[in-house]
Each structure stands twice: as structure tokens, then as C-alpha cells.
Design a protein around this motif. Sequence first.
Motif, PDB file in Angstrom:
ATOM      1  N   GLU A 109      40.770 -36.360 -15.838  1.00 37.98           N
ATOM      2  CA  GLU A 109      40.580 -37.484 -16.748  1.00 37.98           C
ATOM      3  C   GLU A 109      41.717 -37.530 -17.754  1.00 37.98           C
ATOM      4  OE1 GLU A 109      39.577 -40.548 -16.915  1.00 37.98           O
ATOM      5  OE2 GLU A 109      37.563 -39.841 -16.387  1.00 37.98           O
ATOM      6  N   TRP A 110      41.965 -38.724 -18.286  1.00 40.29           N
ATOM      7  CA  TRP A 110      43.021 -38.949 -19.273  1.00 40.29           C
ATOM      8  C   TRP A 110      42.441 -39.706 -20.456  1.00 40.29           C
ATOM      9  CZ3 TRP A 110      43.446 -39.012 -14.110  1.00 40.29           C
ATOM     10  CH2 TRP A 110      44.512 -38.314 -13.514  1.00 40.29           C
ATOM     11  N   GLN A 118      48.473 -36.847 -20.702  1.00 35.76           N
ATOM     12  CA  GLN A 118      48.028 -35.465 -20.519  1.00 35.76           C
ATOM     13  C   GLN A 118      46.755 -35.433 -19.676  1.00 35.76           C
ATOM     14  OE1 GLN A 118      48.981 -32.020 -21.853  1.00 35.76           O
ATOM     15  NE2 GLN A 118      47.673 -31.917 -20.033  1.00 35.76           N
ATOM     16  N   PRO A 119      46.802 -34.853 -18.474  1.00 35.63           N
ATOM     17  CA  PRO A 119      45.583 -34.772 -17.671  1.00 35.63           C
ATOM     18  C   PRO A 119      44.677 -33.637 -18.119  1.00 35.63           C
ATOM     19  CG  PRO A 119      47.468 -33.964 -16.417  1.00 35.63           C
ATOM     20  CD  PRO A 119      47.991 -34.387 -17.755  1.00 35.63           C
ATOM     21  N   THR A 208      43.183 -28.529 -20.214  1.00 33.61           N
ATOM     22  CA  THR A 208      44.365 -29.335 -19.930  1.00 33.61           C
ATOM     23  C   THR A 208      45.086 -28.723 -18.745  1.00 33.61           C
ATOM     24  OG1 THR A 208      45.577 -28.074 -21.614  1.00 33.61           O
ATOM     25  CG2 THR A 208      44.677 -30.203 -22.279  1.00 33.61           C
ATOM     26  N   VAL A 209      45.602 -29.581 -17.866  1.00 33.82           N
ATOM     27  CA  VAL A 209      46.290 -29.125 -16.665  1.00 33.82           C
ATOM     28  C   VAL A 209      47.649 -29.799 -16.568  1.00 33.82           C
ATOM     29  CG1 VAL A 209      44.213 -28.515 -15.374  1.00 33.82           C
ATOM     30  CG2 VAL A 209      45.060 -30.863 -15.304  1.00 33.82           C
ATOM     31  N   SER A 210      48.415 -29.411 -15.568  1.00 34.84           N
ATOM     32  CA  SER A 210      49.801 -29.846 -15.437  1.00 34.84           C
ATOM     33  C   SER A 210      49.941 -31.360 -15.304  1.00 34.84           C
ATOM     34  CB  SER A 210      50.427 -29.178 -14.212  1.00 34.84           C
ATOM     35  OG  SER A 210      51.696 -29.741 -13.927  1.00 34.84           O
ATOM     36  N   PRO A 211      50.957 -31.941 -15.953  1.00 36.66           N
ATOM     37  CA  PRO A 211      51.226 -33.372 -15.777  1.00 36.66           C
ATOM     38  C   PRO A 211      51.662 -33.723 -14.355  1.00 36.66           C
ATOM     39  CG  PRO A 211      52.961 -32.330 -17.082  1.00 36.66           C
ATOM     40  CD  PRO A 211      51.863 -31.329 -16.951  1.00 36.66           C
ATOM     41  N   GLU A 212      51.858 -32.715 -13.503  1.00 33.41           N
ATOM     42  CA  GLU A 212      52.113 -32.997 -12.092  1.00 33.41           C
ATOM     43  C   GLU A 212      50.973 -33.799 -11.468  1.00 33.41           C
ATOM     44  OE1 GLU A 212      53.963 -30.102  -9.348  1.00 33.41           O
ATOM     45  OE2 GLU A 212      53.657 -28.663 -10.982  1.00 33.41           O
ATOM     46  N   VAL A 213      49.765 -33.657 -12.013  1.00 31.29           N
ATOM     47  CA  VAL A 213      48.617 -34.403 -11.504  1.00 31.29           C
ATOM     48  C   VAL A 213      48.878 -35.910 -11.562  1.00 31.29           C
ATOM     49  CG1 VAL A 213      46.176 -34.945 -11.918  1.00 31.29           C
ATOM     50  CG2 VAL A 213      46.987 -32.592 -12.131  1.00 31.29           C
ATOM     51  N   ASN A 214      49.689 -36.341 -12.528  1.00 30.05           N
ATOM     52  CA  ASN A 214      49.935 -37.771 -12.712  1.00 30.05           C
ATOM     53  C   ASN A 214      50.611 -38.412 -11.507  1.00 30.05           C
ATOM     54  OD1 ASN A 214      48.899 -37.402 -15.280  1.00 30.05           O
ATOM     55  ND2 ASN A 214      50.902 -37.253 -16.259  1.00 30.05           N
ATOM     56  N   THR A 215      51.322 -37.636 -10.717  1.00 30.20           N
ATOM     57  CA  THR A 215      51.999 -38.157  -9.528  1.00 30.20           C
ATOM     58  C   THR A 215      51.134 -37.864  -8.314  1.00 30.20           C
ATOM     59  OG1 THR A 215      54.168 -37.769 -10.526  1.00 30.20           O
ATOM     60  CG2 THR A 215      54.103 -38.084  -8.143  1.00 30.20           C
ATOM     61  N   MET A 216      50.685 -38.905  -7.630  1.00 31.06           N
ATOM     62  CA  MET A 216      49.689 -38.747  -6.577  1.00 31.06           C
ATOM     63  C   MET A 216      50.176 -37.901  -5.409  1.00 31.06           C
ATOM     64  SD  MET A 216      47.817 -42.494  -6.451  1.00 31.06           S
ATOM     65  CE  MET A 216      49.364 -43.393  -6.254  1.00 31.06           C
ATOM     66  N   PRO A 226      44.844 -24.047 -15.799  1.00 34.39           N
ATOM     67  CA  PRO A 226      44.971 -24.491 -17.191  1.00 34.39           C
ATOM     68  C   PRO A 226      46.393 -24.279 -17.711  1.00 34.39           C
ATOM     69  CG  PRO A 226      43.036 -23.110 -16.908  1.00 34.39           C
ATOM     70  CD  PRO A 226      43.830 -22.977 -15.650  1.00 34.39           C
ATOM     71  N   VAL A 227      46.873 -25.204 -18.510  1.00 28.78           N
ATOM     72  CA  VAL A 227      48.191 -25.095 -19.132  1.00 28.78           C
ATOM     73  C   VAL A 227      48.061 -25.519 -20.586  1.00 28.78           C
ATOM     74  CG1 VAL A 227      49.386 -25.601 -16.952  1.00 28.78           C
ATOM     75  CG2 VAL A 227      48.896 -27.455 -18.570  1.00 28.78           C
ATOM     76  N   ASP A 228      49.093 -25.204 -21.374  1.00 30.08           N
ATOM     77  CA  ASP A 228      49.108 -25.658 -22.766  1.00 30.08           C
ATOM     78  C   ASP A 228      49.261 -27.173 -22.810  1.00 30.08           C
ATOM     79  OD1 ASP A 228      48.904 -23.072 -23.741  1.00 30.08           O
ATOM     80  OD2 ASP A 228      51.090 -22.788 -23.801  1.00 30.08           O
ATOM     81  N   PRO A 229      48.641 -27.820 -23.778  1.00 32.24           N
ATOM     82  CA  PRO A 229      48.771 -29.279 -23.878  1.00 32.24           C
ATOM     83  C   PRO A 229      50.223 -29.693 -24.093  1.00 32.24           C
ATOM     84  CG  PRO A 229      47.005 -28.460 -25.292  1.00 32.24           C
ATOM     85  CD  PRO A 229      47.762 -27.265 -24.817  1.00 32.24           C
ATOM     86  N   LEU A 230      50.563 -30.866 -23.620  1.00 33.78           N
ATOM     87  CA  LEU A 230      51.885 -31.419 -23.872  1.00 33.78           C
ATOM     88  C   LEU A 230      52.050 -31.668 -25.363  1.00 33.78           C
ATOM     89  CD1 LEU A 230      51.974 -34.060 -20.990  1.00 33.78           C
ATOM     90  CD2 LEU A 230      53.322 -31.961 -21.095  1.00 33.78           C
TER      91      LEU A 230
END
Length: 242
Positions: A109-110, A118-119, A208-216, A226-230
Motif C-alpha cells: 500500500e502507498w 514509499q511502499p 516499509t519496503v523497497s521502492p523497487e515494488v513501484n516497478t511492476m 523491511p527497509v528504512d523509509p525513504l
Amino acid sequence: MCGRYAVRRDPAALAAEFGAADRAEGLLAPDYNVTPTRTVPIVVERATATGTERSVRPVRWGLVPTWAKDTTSGPPMINARAETITTKPAYAESAARRRCLMPATGWYEWKPGDRRRQPHLCARRDGASLAMAAVFSAWWPPSSTAPPLVTCAVVTIEAVGELAGVHHRMPLVLPREAWSAWLDPARTDAGELLAPDPAVLDELVLSTVSPEVNTMRNNHPGLLDPVDPLPEPAEQGALFDS
């Protein structure tokens, strides 16, 4: 809402987890970045000659009502609101007769308006699969002998607690003790089954997880880590100094 999720277990593992038969031949799994119109596993319970069978089946995510003229009119119907699912024409028949579970490791979710994109991932604390309440439908092409297109939609409710800080909607996650009632093909009144169980909500954790999720096209196990927030974007300064 639920517009992206992950399934890290293959159909055989899901069948074992949900006490079902594996009927998902040809389904590619796991899938760490499930997008609308993708083929996904669902758990169904249907009548057989000897009783009922619970099974894992492959269907397309994005419900097409039985009465639709074609499969391309409008955006994919990936979510069905619990508040209207029993009365809205697109979902009412499925809510009464074709309910299923959509297994998920977690959903992404965003926050609306977040310029960072940030996913966030919502999953169970113990790592077990979530059982997202869902409905399905079978659509037959007009004047054709082709097999039906079977599609599904996730049932959503108002988000609560920490989850509401990310988005105002969330999937209806069912506890194990509610699976049989939800899947029961003989039960046509789903009204009492649409209320969230507070105990389930206590089992969920948000990260929070990697912004890589944003690219399908990105699809690997690391998307669940889990990753640190952007960092927050810097405020844009004035075009000219005074």
C-alpha cells in the motif's frame, strides 16, 4: 484498497496450508509483485459427487460479471467493498454463491499524496499466509464454445488502527475459524461474514519496503524485506531570491 500484493508460496504449499487439493496446474508461483489481471491462486470449496472439495485454483485478478458483454470495458474490478458487495449488481451474485479466499503473504500500500512513493507491506507477524476474503465469477464468451474466463476480486473494508495511517481501505482478512463458513457453497447469506475480526488485526504488522515494488517488472523475494523509509523530499525553494 488492495492493488498489489505478494504470494511467496507455490500452489502445493498453499494447498497444504489451507487444507486443500492442488488444482492450480500451470500457475507460475511464487509471485512477489502481483498486479491486476495477473493469474493468481484462489481457494474455493465446491460440491462434488461425494460431497465437497476445497481446492487451490488459478484465476485472473479483476472480476468480470457473468452478464458483461466483453472483458475489456472499463478498468479491472479488483476490489469489492464489503459495505455494498451484497447489493451491487456486479458482485451480488458472486457474494451469494461464489466466495473464495485469496492467499497472500501480504499486500502493498502507498499513502495518497506521498511524493516519495514509499511502499508499505502489511503481513502476518508469524509469516503465515493471509486469507483475504474474495469473490469470483465465470464469464462465457458470447456465441463461443471456449472455456469460461474465471476472475476474482478482493473484498475490502474500512482500514483501522495503524493501517488507516497509510490508506483508508484494506482487505477483509479472515481468521482460520471463518474459512469454512466463507467458502461454504450452500450458504447464500454472506452478511454476517463481512465484519472484520479484531483478533486478526492484532496479528498484522506494517513495514516499509523497497521502492523497487513501484516497478511492476521487479519480482523477487527481497521485495518483502523491511527497509528504512525513504527520506522526505526537500521543500522546493523560491525561484528567485528576494
